[in-house]
Enzyme design. Sequence first.
Site, mmCIF file in Angstrom:
data_model
loop_
_atom_site.group_PDB
_atom_site.id
_atom_site.type_symbol
_atom_site.label_atom_id
_atom_site.label_comp_id
_atom_site.label_asym_id
_atom_site.label_seq_id
_atom_site.Cartn_x
_atom_site.Cartn_y
_atom_site.Cartn_z
ATOM 1 N N SER A 69 0.572 -28.359 -19.236
ATOM 2 C CA SER A 69 1.289 -28.780 -17.645
ATOM 3 C C SER A 69 2.778 -28.981 -18.003
ATOM 4 O O SER A 69 2.933 -27.600 -17.904
ATOM 5 C CB SER A 69 0.845 -29.980 -17.103
ATOM 6 N N GLU A 93 -7.859 -27.857 -10.518
ATOM 7 C CA GLU A 93 -6.763 -28.545 -11.525
ATOM 8 C C GLU A 93 -6.191 -29.636 -10.398
ATOM 9 O O GLU A 93 -6.264 -30.638 -10.609
ATOM 10 C CB GLU A 93 -5.295 -27.455 -10.660
ATOM 11 N N HIS A 100 -7.718 -30.848 -13.436
ATOM 12 C CA HIS A 100 -5.936 -30.772 -13.990
ATOM 13 C C HIS A 100 -6.673 -31.383 -15.216
ATOM 14 O O HIS A 100 -6.934 -32.841 -15.447
ATOM 15 C CB HIS A 100 -5.081 -31.224 -13.482
#
Length: 432
Positions: free
Chosen positions: A158, A263, A344
Site C-alpha cells: 500500500s 482491494e 486490501h
Amino acid sequence: MDVFLGIRYAEPPFGPRRFAPPVRVDHSGDCLEFGPIPPQSARLPGAPVWRPGDEDVLSLNVWAPRAAEGCPVLLFLHGGAYTFGSSAQPDYDGTALARAGLVVVTCNYRLGFEGFGHVEGRPANRGLLDQRAALEWVRDEIAAFGGDPGNITVAGQSAGAASALFLATATAADGGPAAAGAVRRVIAHSVPNRCCTEGFARRVARWIDPSTPESAVASADAVARAQRSGPLGYDPVLFGPVADRLPALPAGVPALLAHTTAEYRLFDRVGTIAPVRTEAEYAAFGRAFALPPHVVAGYRELFPTASDAYLALLGDFVIAEPTTRLAEAHDAPLARFSRPPAWHASDVPFAFGTLAGADFMVGGPPGPAERALSRRVVASWARFARAGDPGWTGVRWWGGEVDVSATRALWRGVDLDVPVDHDVDGTGRRRG
C-alpha cells in the site's frame, strides 16, 4: 533466530527538529521491545497506540538467522494511507522470512501531517526522508547482523509499496543500482496511485492546527470527517507524497508486483469510505471522480449491484490497474491475490507467514490450504530478495484465477497518472 527491536536510527523529530529532515543517531541501550509509534489516532489490533509525549518514534527492528553472514536483506515499509500504522503490527513479524534466509528490517517513519503535511519553509515528504535515513542505517550497519549491504531489497504494501518506488528512485539517482547502498530490488504489493499536488497539501494544511503533535492529529481527523463532497467525500485520504506522479521503476532494478482482486472491500467493511448503495449514489460517485462514463457504465454492467460496482471500480482505479501497469511497463512478474476475502492487505499475513491471529484479515482461521499458500508466498519473496527471481514469470494467481479481462479493457487509454488536487471541505476550526 536473533531479534533486535526498537533500534533508534534517527533523533526524535520533535522540538527544534519537528518538521525537519531526520538526524542520524547511534543507538545505545537494549533492543528488546518495539519503540514508540509515530503520532496517529489509529488503534490497530495487537499493535501499540501513540500517546502524546511519545517522541523517540524513528526506530527499526531486525530479524536475522542465527550466525548469519552475507544474507540478502529485506527492508519492509508498512502501509496505512501515509497516516497510520507502525512496524510493531503483528502482521510484520519477520521470523518466517528470516527462517527463509533473509535478514529482515522493518521501520517506523513519520506519518500524517508530521510526515507529509505542508509546512512553509520545511521540506515536503518528510516521511520519505525518514525511510531514506532507515535505508542508510541498513547500508552502514546491517553487516553486523549478518546482512549483505550490497543486496538490499525494499518491500512495501500500500503506502509502503509506493514509498518503496520512491526510495528505489532516490538511490538510483545517486549512482545507479550498483552504487553502494542502492536499492537492489523492489517488492511492491497494492501500489496506490496517490500523489498530491503542492496546492492540495496547502489546502489541507489550512485546516490543520500544527501547534502540537496531538493537535495536528486531532485536527486532521476532524478534516477527514468533514469531507462531504467531491472525491474526498468517498475516500478521505488527506496525506501522501507531494509529487507529479509515482516514479517509474529505475532501469536495472528488478521488481515483484502484486495486488489483491477486491482491494476496497476492506474499507467498506471497516467503514472508512462512504457507502454507495443506490444507482443514484453510484452515478454521483462517478461524477465526483470525473471518471470516464464508459468506465462507470461498464463496471455497473459487470457487477450485480451498484455497491459491488463501486467497490470494484474504486479498488481498480486507485490500486489494481496502476499496479498492473507498473508490472507491464517494467516487464516484472505480477501476482494477483484472489483468495477470499482478497481485500486490501489480506495478502500481507501470507507474505510474512503471520497467519496465526490474523483471522479477520484472512477471512477466518487458517487451515492447511492457507498455510501451504503462505509457504509459497514466503518462498517467492525469499527467492526474489536473494537473486531477483520469485520462481515464476508473467502473472501468478495466489488463491485461484479470476477473469479480469473485461474490467481491464475498460481502462484502456485512461490516464491514471493524475495527482490528487481536490477541494478540501473545512471544519471551521482553523484557517489561515
